[in-house]
Design a protein around this motif. Sequence first.
Motif, PDB file in Angstrom:
ATOM      1  N   TRP A  29       9.222   8.436 -13.557  1.00 16.16           N
ATOM      2  CA  TRP A  29       8.013   7.757 -14.025  1.00 16.16           C
ATOM      3  C   TRP A  29       8.294   6.268 -14.250  1.00 16.16           C
ATOM      4  CZ3 TRP A  29       7.886   4.968 -18.417  1.00 16.16           C
ATOM      5  CH2 TRP A  29       8.862   5.238 -19.379  1.00 16.16           C
ATOM      6  N   ALA A  30       9.458   5.912 -14.747  1.00 18.33           N
ATOM      7  CA  ALA A  30       9.793   4.502 -14.999  1.00 18.33           C
ATOM      8  C   ALA A  30       9.992   3.751 -13.685  1.00 18.33           C
ATOM      9  CB  ALA A  30      11.041   4.405 -15.875  1.00 18.33           C
ATOM     10  N   PHE A  31      10.674   4.389 -12.745  1.00 20.05           N
ATOM     11  CA  PHE A  31      10.864   3.794 -11.423  1.00 20.05           C
ATOM     12  C   PHE A  31       9.509   3.586 -10.747  1.00 20.05           C
ATOM     13  CE2 PHE A  31      11.810   4.290  -6.831  1.00 20.05           C
ATOM     14  CZ  PHE A  31      12.640   3.189  -6.676  1.00 20.05           C
ATOM     15  N   SER A  32       8.643   4.590 -10.852  1.00 22.99           N
ATOM     16  CA  SER A  32       7.302   4.509 -10.270  1.00 22.99           C
ATOM     17  C   SER A  32       6.499   3.375 -10.912  1.00 22.99           C
ATOM     18  CB  SER A  32       6.563   5.835 -10.439  1.00 22.99           C
ATOM     19  OG  SER A  32       7.232   6.851  -9.736  1.00 22.99           O
ATOM     20  N   LEU A  33       6.638   3.219 -12.214  1.00 22.11           N
ATOM     21  CA  LEU A  33       5.931   2.148 -12.917  1.00 22.11           C
ATOM     22  C   LEU A  33       6.364   0.773 -12.416  1.00 22.11           C
ATOM     23  CD1 LEU A  33       3.936   1.306 -15.150  1.00 22.11           C
ATOM     24  CD2 LEU A  33       5.869   1.383 -16.755  1.00 22.11           C
ATOM     25  N   LEU A  34       7.660   0.573 -12.226  1.00 21.86           N
ATOM     26  CA  LEU A  34       8.160  -0.706 -11.707  1.00 21.86           C
ATOM     27  C   LEU A  34       7.590  -0.996 -10.317  1.00 21.86           C
ATOM     28  CD1 LEU A  34      11.914  -0.570 -12.756  1.00 21.86           C
ATOM     29  CD2 LEU A  34      10.136  -2.069 -13.682  1.00 21.86           C
ATOM     30  N   ILE A  35       7.618  -0.001  -9.466  1.00 18.65           N
ATOM     31  CA  ILE A  35       7.086  -0.172  -8.109  1.00 18.65           C
ATOM     32  C   ILE A  35       5.584  -0.437  -8.151  1.00 18.65           C
ATOM     33  CG2 ILE A  35       6.597   1.063  -5.958  1.00 18.65           C
ATOM     34  CD1 ILE A  35       9.354   2.317  -6.223  1.00 18.65           C
ATOM     35  N   PHE A  36       4.870   0.321  -8.970  1.00 23.61           N
ATOM     36  CA  PHE A  36       3.418   0.192  -9.081  1.00 23.61           C
ATOM     37  C   PHE A  36       3.018  -1.226  -9.496  1.00 23.61           C
ATOM     38  CE2 PHE A  36      -0.670   0.847 -11.279  1.00 23.61           C
ATOM     39  CZ  PHE A  36      -1.355   1.591 -10.334  1.00 23.61           C
ATOM     40  N   TRP A  61       1.198  -4.008  -7.044  1.00 28.91           N
ATOM     41  CA  TRP A  61      -0.136  -4.537  -7.350  1.00 28.91           C
ATOM     42  C   TRP A  61      -0.107  -6.052  -7.493  1.00 28.91           C
ATOM     43  CZ3 TRP A  61      -4.576  -2.976  -6.074  1.00 28.91           C
ATOM     44  CH2 TRP A  61      -4.840  -1.618  -5.968  1.00 28.91           C
ATOM     45  N   ILE A  62       0.969  -6.594  -8.015  1.00 28.52           N
ATOM     46  CA  ILE A  62       1.096  -8.058  -8.054  1.00 28.52           C
ATOM     47  C   ILE A  62       1.054  -8.592  -6.629  1.00 28.52           C
ATOM     48  CG2 ILE A  62       2.697  -9.959  -8.551  1.00 28.52           C
ATOM     49  CD1 ILE A  62       3.536  -8.321 -11.081  1.00 28.52           C
ATOM     50  N   VAL A 106       0.832  -1.210   0.000  1.00 26.61           N
ATOM     51  CA  VAL A 106       0.000   0.000   0.000  1.00 26.61           C
ATOM     52  C   VAL A 106       0.869   1.264   0.000  1.00 26.61           C
ATOM     53  CG1 VAL A 106      -1.669   1.366   1.343  1.00 26.61           C
ATOM     54  CG2 VAL A 106      -2.101  -1.059   0.903  1.00 26.61           C
ATOM     55  N   PRO A 107       1.867   1.367   0.891  1.00 28.00           N
ATOM     56  CA  PRO A 107       2.735   2.557   0.803  1.00 28.00           C
ATOM     57  C   PRO A 107       3.495   2.624  -0.525  1.00 28.00           C
ATOM     58  CG  PRO A 107       3.007   1.479   2.920  1.00 28.00           C
ATOM     59  CD  PRO A 107       2.177   0.568   2.078  1.00 28.00           C
ATOM     60  N   ALA A 108       3.879   1.472  -1.060  1.00 30.36           N
ATOM     61  CA  ALA A 108       4.591   1.456  -2.345  1.00 30.36           C
ATOM     62  C   ALA A 108       3.696   1.979  -3.467  1.00 30.36           C
ATOM     63  CB  ALA A 108       5.083   0.045  -2.663  1.00 30.36           C
ATOM     64  N   ILE A 109       2.442   1.559  -3.488  1.00 31.65           N
ATOM     65  CA  ILE A 109       1.507   2.035  -4.510  1.00 31.65           C
ATOM     66  C   ILE A 109       1.262   3.535  -4.345  1.00 31.65           C
ATOM     67  CG2 ILE A 109      -0.906   1.925  -5.290  1.00 31.65           C
ATOM     68  CD1 ILE A 109      -0.705  -1.155  -4.657  1.00 31.65           C
ATOM     69  N   PHE A 110       1.070   3.962  -3.106  1.00 25.67           N
ATOM     70  CA  PHE A 110       0.879   5.388  -2.826  1.00 25.67           C
ATOM     71  C   PHE A 110       2.067   6.177  -3.358  1.00 25.67           C
ATOM     72  CE2 PHE A 110       1.020   9.240  -0.324  1.00 25.67           C
ATOM     73  CZ  PHE A 110      -0.302   9.580  -0.115  1.00 25.67           C
ATOM     74  N   TYR A 124      -1.842 -10.986  -4.960  1.00 24.65           N
ATOM     75  CA  TYR A 124      -1.417 -12.243  -4.338  1.00 24.65           C
ATOM     76  C   TYR A 124      -1.955 -12.317  -2.905  1.00 24.65           C
ATOM     77  CZ  TYR A 124       1.501 -15.859  -2.302  1.00 24.65           C
ATOM     78  OH  TYR A 124       1.934 -16.983  -1.638  1.00 24.65           O
ATOM     79  N   GLY A 125      -1.831 -11.224  -2.169  1.00 26.04           N
ATOM     80  CA  GLY A 125      -2.353 -11.191  -0.795  1.00 26.04           C
ATOM     81  C   GLY A 125      -3.844 -11.442  -0.744  1.00 26.04           C
ATOM     82  N   HIS A 126      -4.574 -10.880  -1.685  1.00 24.40           N
ATOM     83  CA  HIS A 126      -6.020 -11.098  -1.705  1.00 24.40           C
ATOM     84  C   HIS A 126      -6.368 -12.507  -2.154  1.00 24.40           C
ATOM     85  CE1 HIS A 126      -7.665  -7.364  -0.334  1.00 24.40           C
ATOM     86  NE2 HIS A 126      -6.703  -6.734  -0.990  1.00 24.40           N
ATOM     87  N   LYS A 127      -5.515 -13.105  -2.959  1.00 24.85           N
ATOM     88  CA  LYS A 127      -5.729 -14.515  -3.335  1.00 24.85           C
ATOM     89  C   LYS A 127      -5.587 -15.389  -2.092  1.00 24.85           C
ATOM     90  CE  LYS A 127      -4.328 -18.193  -6.323  1.00 24.85           C
ATOM     91  NZ  LYS A 127      -3.367 -18.836  -7.112  1.00 24.85           N
ATOM     92  N   ILE A 128      -4.580 -15.107  -1.286  1.00 21.12           N
ATOM     93  CA  ILE A 128      -4.395 -15.840  -0.026  1.00 21.12           C
ATOM     94  C   ILE A 128      -5.611 -15.635   0.875  1.00 21.12           C
ATOM     95  CG2 ILE A 128      -3.053 -15.881   2.115  1.00 21.12           C
ATOM     96  CD1 ILE A 128      -0.577 -15.182   0.400  1.00 21.12           C
ATOM     97  N   GLU A 129      -6.062 -14.401   0.969  1.00 19.70           N
ATOM     98  CA  GLU A 129      -7.198 -14.049   1.825  1.00 19.70           C
ATOM     99  C   GLU A 129      -8.496 -14.670   1.307  1.00 19.70           C
ATOM    100  OE1 GLU A 129      -8.819 -12.020   5.098  1.00 19.70           O
ATOM    101  OE2 GLU A 129      -6.853 -11.350   4.424  1.00 19.70           O
ATOM    102  N   GLY A 130      -8.588 -14.791  -0.020  1.00 18.52           N
ATOM    103  CA  GLY A 130      -9.808 -15.323  -0.621  1.00 18.52           C
ATOM    104  C   GLY A 130     -10.903 -14.282  -0.782  1.00 18.52           C
ATOM    105  N   LYS A 131     -10.512 -13.011  -0.765  1.00 14.37           N
ATOM    106  CA  LYS A 131     -11.480 -11.923  -0.915  1.00 14.37           C
ATOM    107  C   LYS A 131     -10.954 -10.914  -1.922  1.00 14.37           C
ATOM    108  CE  LYS A 131     -13.240 -12.410   3.745  1.00 14.37           C
ATOM    109  NZ  LYS A 131     -13.337 -11.813   5.062  1.00 14.37           N
TER     110      LYS A 131
END
Length: 154
Positions: free
Chosen positions: A101-108, A112-113, A28-32, A117-124
Amino acid sequence: MPTIQQWLNEYGESRQDTTNKTIHWICVPAIFFAIVGFLYSIKLPFVITGHRINVAMIAFVFMIIYYFLLSKTLWVGMFLFGTICLLISHFIELKFLMPLWAFSLLIFVAAWIGQFYGHKIEGKKPSFMKDLHFLLIGPAWLMSFIYQRLGIKI
C-alpha cells in the motif's frame, strides 16, 4: 452507452501534445498499477485454492466485464495487463522492503503529479474531471495504440 471508439476519441482530444502523450504512456499504467496495489492490500476473509482473496481480484472481474462490453477484443489486452499488475502486486507484497500500500501510494502520487504536469503543458483539463469513466478509458486508450501497431481491430 458510448462505443469504445467514441470514448477513445473523446479521451484523445486532450492528449495531442507529444510530451503529454509520453507522460501518459508512463503515468496511466503507473496509476492503474497503483490502484491495483491499493486494492490488493485490502484482504477479504475468503481463501480459494490456498490464496486469500482481496478486493483487487473482485474489482478485476468487474473491470474485465466492463472492457468486454466495450470491445470484444480490447478486453483481452486489458485482461493481460491487469493480470500482470496483480502478479506484480503479489510479488511486491511478498518480497519488497515496504508495504504494498505504501509503495502504491508513492507511485500514485508521483504519477498524478506527472499527469497534471502533462495536462498543464497541453493546456487542457484531464478528461476524468468531465466523466469518471475516463479513469478506465485511459488504459484502454493506450492499449488501443498497441492493438493498432499489431494490426488488431478494437
